[in-house]
Enzyme design. Structure first.
Site, mmCIF file in Angstrom:
data_model
loop_
_atom_site.group_PDB
_atom_site.id
_atom_site.type_symbol
_atom_site.label_atom_id
_atom_site.label_comp_id
_atom_site.label_asym_id
_atom_site.label_seq_id
_atom_site.Cartn_x
_atom_site.Cartn_y
_atom_site.Cartn_z
ATOM 1 N N LYS A 34 -55.033 -42.063 33.399
ATOM 2 C CA LYS A 34 -53.869 -41.341 32.878
ATOM 3 C C LYS A 34 -52.863 -42.251 32.177
ATOM 4 O O LYS A 34 -52.104 -41.794 31.323
ATOM 5 C CB LYS A 34 -53.186 -40.545 33.980
ATOM 6 C CG LYS A 34 -52.396 -41.334 34.987
ATOM 7 C CD LYS A 34 -51.621 -40.362 35.889
ATOM 8 C CE LYS A 34 -50.729 -41.102 36.854
ATOM 9 N NZ LYS A 34 -49.876 -40.181 37.620
ATOM 10 N N LYS A 51 -48.787 -61.883 42.114
ATOM 11 C CA LYS A 51 -49.273 -63.266 42.239
ATOM 12 C C LYS A 51 -48.697 -64.157 41.140
ATOM 13 O O LYS A 51 -48.449 -65.340 41.350
ATOM 14 C CB LYS A 51 -50.805 -63.329 42.192
ATOM 15 C CG LYS A 51 -51.509 -62.523 43.271
ATOM 16 C CD LYS A 51 -50.884 -62.665 44.649
ATOM 17 C CE LYS A 51 -51.275 -61.537 45.553
ATOM 18 N NZ LYS A 51 -50.475 -60.317 45.419
ATOM 19 N N GLY A 144 -56.672 -43.951 43.720
ATOM 20 C CA GLY A 144 -55.810 -44.959 44.320
ATOM 21 C C GLY A 144 -54.680 -44.437 45.180
ATOM 22 O O GLY A 144 -54.790 -43.391 45.833
ATOM 23 N N SER A 145 -53.557 -45.163 45.151
ATOM 24 C CA SER A 145 -52.423 -44.854 46.030
ATOM 25 C C SER A 145 -51.110 -45.128 45.322
ATOM 26 O O SER A 145 -51.070 -45.774 44.275
ATOM 27 C CB SER A 145 -52.502 -45.697 47.306
ATOM 28 O OG SER A 145 -52.426 -47.083 46.988
ATOM 29 N N GLU A 203 -37.967 -54.475 60.071
ATOM 30 C CA GLU A 203 -39.292 -53.992 60.458
ATOM 31 C C GLU A 203 -39.199 -53.141 61.720
ATOM 32 O O GLU A 203 -38.588 -53.553 62.706
ATOM 33 C CB GLU A 203 -40.236 -55.178 60.666
ATOM 34 C CG GLU A 203 -41.559 -54.877 61.340
ATOM 35 C CD GLU A 203 -42.394 -53.822 60.617
ATOM 36 O OE1 GLU A 203 -42.902 -52.905 61.292
ATOM 37 O OE2 GLU A 203 -42.519 -53.904 59.382
ATOM 38 N N ASP A 312 -58.373 -46.631 47.796
ATOM 39 C CA ASP A 312 -57.190 -46.260 48.574
ATOM 40 C C ASP A 312 -57.120 -44.773 48.875
ATOM 41 O O ASP A 312 -56.389 -44.356 49.773
ATOM 42 C CB ASP A 312 -55.916 -46.656 47.810
ATOM 43 C CG ASP A 312 -55.690 -48.151 47.768
ATOM 44 O OD1 ASP A 312 -56.552 -48.905 48.256
ATOM 45 O OD2 ASP A 312 -54.638 -48.577 47.236
ATOM 46 N N HIS A 321 -60.344 -55.385 46.900
ATOM 47 C CA HIS A 321 -61.730 -55.838 47.049
ATOM 48 C C HIS A 321 -62.555 -54.860 47.886
ATOM 49 O O HIS A 321 -63.766 -54.750 47.691
ATOM 50 C CB HIS A 321 -61.806 -57.258 47.621
ATOM 51 C CG HIS A 321 -60.927 -57.530 48.794
ATOM 52 N ND1 HIS A 321 -59.579 -57.714 48.680
ATOM 53 C CD2 HIS A 321 -61.204 -57.664 50.119
ATOM 54 C CE1 HIS A 321 -59.063 -57.946 49.875
ATOM 55 N NE2 HIS A 321 -60.029 -57.911 50.761
ATOM 56 N N HIS A 444 -64.392 -84.208 52.708
ATOM 57 C CA HIS A 444 -63.154 -84.838 53.167
ATOM 58 C C HIS A 444 -62.515 -85.587 52.002
ATOM 59 O O HIS A 444 -63.208 -86.287 51.276
ATOM 60 C CB HIS A 444 -63.449 -85.829 54.302
ATOM 61 C CG HIS A 444 -62.250 -86.640 54.703
ATOM 62 N ND1 HIS A 444 -61.238 -86.112 55.478
ATOM 63 C CD2 HIS A 444 -61.901 -87.922 54.413
ATOM 64 C CE1 HIS A 444 -60.318 -87.063 55.664
ATOM 65 N NE2 HIS A 444 -60.694 -88.162 55.033
#
Length: 466
Positions: A34, A51, A144-145, A203, A312, A321, A444
């Site tokens: 859309k 990101k 999706g969401s 929270e 989602d 992913h 290493h």
């Protein structure tokens, strides 16, 4: 009317990957989106732009706080040009979404711009630029969401905002208040804290990133407190009001006291909801559950046999992913193959710095199931590579079955954990034991050595460098 073997509604990571795989398998494929750009939430207003801002703000923080200790001296004042930072973010988005356009052309997938809705189980109406109707033997719902909200909050998208608006602010907030201590809120909170905003995270649960292992939550909370963020857990938001350029939040703590918070921006980050608005699923007979998700069986098939749903909009973690894996799964199922997804092995990542990543069972889940397990943990500060780069926060924790030594969960917080978690996923896909991981060579000096050391600690409590 154009006819297709498969039509995909939605072009996010699940949708566009499903379309590509269908085309690879020889199916005539269409995708309906859309918006004017492909890629869905992830590429346009989610994973990729966030990101980009995390990376830019990280560079700024390094330059202002850590370059001097590396012997790098920059004359004059280092300033943030937020407009330029946002423009770079948009350039990254444009390049990425343009890449999806290329992939559609490369795979001969027809792209329709407009809102796709069901006429019936095999016909889709398109409203918008490419208005019309198409027919498809099979249809994949990948819509999706969208950000969730609390019923009493009025999102004006100016001062009381979602993650979408937070990605394109025209100023660094003086005080950014974030409702929700989950992935999105913490990532964007860290961006603006680095750029100079006071940040308060409110929270409802008793810890941040509450769905992840408690050890990760505790360590990340330390990181945010060290950065002088106000971390207010166990607080239930009761009201959010805008008064001019000020936002006032009232929240109740676990003692029943009402605490007031004031700032110039409030980011509402309380999760996401499945997006089926305008889909007209009922016209095709597709059933939604009471959470608004499209109901699917173990083959991601809806109650209408030729219609599938992924990402989602169905049950499970809302991760790009995961949606991609499901897109490939449905395409291969339609081609008569027998694909496989182990949902226990879909990794979760928080892209703060240090990064947080996990796969498999948490300690809380193992305890609840009555599973006997052993723990191997190794701190990043004991790694030569971590000390060399100055990234010493965090640890890797491996949970293994007490009897068989099979790895049941891996939880890590530290530098490059978003990449390191792939090693754990690979090991667990092949049902490796902690001893298996401990016995193969890790270069290493690297951050990956923390995984080997945690495996050694889980095997015989014999980590070498602590």
């Amino acid at each position: 009317m154009n006819s297709y073997d498969v039509a995909v509604i939605g072009s996010g990571p699940g949708g566009y990957v499903a379309a590509i795989r269908c085309a690879q398998l020889g199916m005539k494929t269409a995708i309906i989106e859309k918006y004017s750009t492909l890629g869905g939430t992830c590429l346009n207003v989610g994973c990729i732009p966030s990101k980009a801002l995390l990376s830019s703000s990280h560079h700024y923080e390094e330059a202002t706080k850590h370059f001097e200790e590396h012997g790098i001296e920059i004359p004059g004042e280092i300033k943030v040009n937020l407009e330029k930072m946002i423009a770079r973010k948009q350039a990254v988005v444009d390049q990425t979404t343009g890449g999806i356009d290329f992939l559609m052309k490369k795979n001969n997938i027809d792209v329709y711009e407009g809102l796709g809705s069901f006429i019936d189980a095999t016909h889709i109406k398109i409203e918008g630029k490419d208005a019309g109707e198409i027919e498809a033997k099979n249809i994949i719902i990948a819509t999706g969401s969208k950000p969730s909200n609390l019923p009493f909050i009025n999102l004006d998208k100016e001062r009381i905002i979602t993650s979408t608006e937070a990605l394109k602010l025209k100023e660094v907030p003086s005080h950014l208040m974030i409702i929700g201590g989950g992935v999105i809120g913490l990532e964007l909170g860290q961006v603006y804290r680095r750029l100079g905003a006071e940040v308060t995270v409110i929270e409802y649960m008793d810890r941040i990133i509450p769905t992840m292992d408690a050890g990760l939550s505790k360590e990340l909370n330390k990181v945010f407190k060290k950065a002088k963020c106000n971390m207010m857990v166990s607080h239930k938001v009761k009201s959010v009001e805008r008064k001019g350029d000020e936002v006032v939040i009232k929240a109740e703590n676990k003692k029943g006291e009402v605490i007031e918070f004031k700032g110039d921006y409030c980011l509402v980050s309380v999760g996401r909801r499945p997006y089926t608005d305008g889909l007209n699923a009922e016209a095709a007979g597709v059933k939604l559950n009471d959470r608004g998700q499209v109901e699917v069986n173990e083959h991601l098939q809806t109650n209408v046999s030729n219609i599938y749903a992924i990402g989602d909009v169905v049950r499970g973690a809302m991760l790009a992913h995961k949606a991609e894996e499901e897109g490939v799964f449905v395409a291969e199922t339609l081609a008569g193959q027998k694909p496989h997804i182990d949902y226990n092995l879909i990794p979760g990542v928080v892209y703060t710095w240090p990064e947080v990543a996990a796969v498999g069972k948490t300690e809380e889940e193992l305890k609840e199931a009555g599973t006997e397990y052993k723990v191997g943990q190794f701190p990043f500060r004991a790694l030569g590579r971590a000390r060399a780069s100055g990234d010493i926060d965090g640890f890797v924790k491996i949970l293994a079955d007490k009897t068989t030594d099979e790895v049941l969960g891996v939880h890590m917080i530290g530098a490059r954990c978003a990449d390191l978690i792939a090693e754990a996923v690979t090991a667990m896909e092949f049902r490796a034991s902690a001893e298996d991981i401990s016995r193969y060579s890790h270069a290493h000096p690297t951050f990956a050595e923390a995984v080997k050391e945690a495996a050694l600690a889980a095997t015989e409590d014999r980590a070498l460098h602590v």
